[in-house]
Design a protein around this motif. Structure first.
Motif, short mmCIF file in Angstrom:
data_model
loop_
_atom_site.label_atom_id
_atom_site.label_comp_id
_atom_site.label_asym_id
_atom_site.label_seq_id
_atom_site.Cartn_x
_atom_site.Cartn_y
_atom_site.Cartn_z
N PHE A 1 0.88 -1.14 -0.05
CA PHE A 1 0.04 0.02 -0.16
C PHE A 1 0.83 1.23 0.13
CE2 PHE A 1 -2.40 3.17 2.40
CZ PHE A 1 -3.46 3.46 1.50
N THR B 1 2.86 1.92 -3.27
CA THR B 1 1.98 2.10 -4.66
C THR B 1 1.29 3.84 -4.44
OG1 THR B 1 0.27 1.32 -3.91
CG2 THR B 1 1.66 -0.25 -4.95
N HIS B 2 1.41 4.12 -3.20
CA HIS B 2 0.89 5.48 -3.22
C HIS B 2 1.77 6.60 -2.92
CE1 HIS B 2 -2.60 2.88 -2.08
NE2 HIS B 2 -3.44 3.91 -2.56
N ASP B 3 2.03 7.47 -3.84
CA ASP B 3 2.94 8.40 -3.63
C ASP B 3 2.81 9.51 -2.72
OD1 ASP B 3 4.17 7.56 -6.11
OD2 ASP B 3 3.06 8.66 -7.37
N TYR B 4 1.64 9.97 -2.12
CA TYR B 4 1.20 11.05 -1.16
C TYR B 4 1.49 10.36 0.11
CZ TYR B 4 -3.06 7.90 -0.27
OH TYR B 4 -3.91 7.24 -0.03
N ASP C 1 3.11 11.27 7.25
CA ASP C 1 1.99 10.95 6.41
C ASP C 1 1.48 9.46 6.81
OD1 ASP C 1 2.44 13.40 4.81
OD2 ASP C 1 3.68 11.94 3.49
N GLU D 1 -9.40 4.56 7.03
CA GLU D 1 -8.56 4.64 5.64
C GLU D 1 -7.86 3.27 5.30
OE1 GLU D 1 -7.27 9.17 5.10
OE2 GLU D 1 -6.28 8.15 6.81
N ALA E 1 -9.10 0.87 2.29
CA ALA E 1 -7.92 0.35 1.27
C ALA E 1 -8.23 -1.20 1.11
CB ALA E 1 -6.71 0.74 1.67
#
Length: 82
Positions: free
Chosen positions: A27, A30-33, A39, A47, A51
């Motif tokens: 997870f 694969t998530h740039d944010y 973060d 959340e 997911a």
């Protein structure tokens, strides 16, 4: 000591821990944010559960097998004592 052995070292708990750790690793990859510890700490349980549900429904999603194993409580790896 006995509670630790019975609760935290139980084979099902180890299997779920393995699947959750692997799902979370995919997870975050694969998530740039999600680039920093802040973060990561800002994510809520909702959340992560959202997911997991999304990945479990989509067979082409990254982490599908782990999410499906966690939510359906089947097809999970078995912890084996060596």
């Amino acid at each position: 000591h006995f509670m630790h052995q019975r609760v935290y070292q139980y084979s099902s708990v180890k299997a779920y821990k393995f699947h959750l750790a692997r799902f979370m690793q995919n997870f975050f990859a694969t998530h740039d944010y999600l680039k920093s510890l802040e973060d990561y700490l800002s994510l809520s349980d909702n959340e992560i559960l959202s997911a997991l549900r999304k990945a479990a429904k989509d067979p082409s999603a990254i982490g599908h097998r782990d999410a499906d194993s966690l939510l359906r409580r089947e097809k999970r790896f078995k912890a084996v004592a060596l």
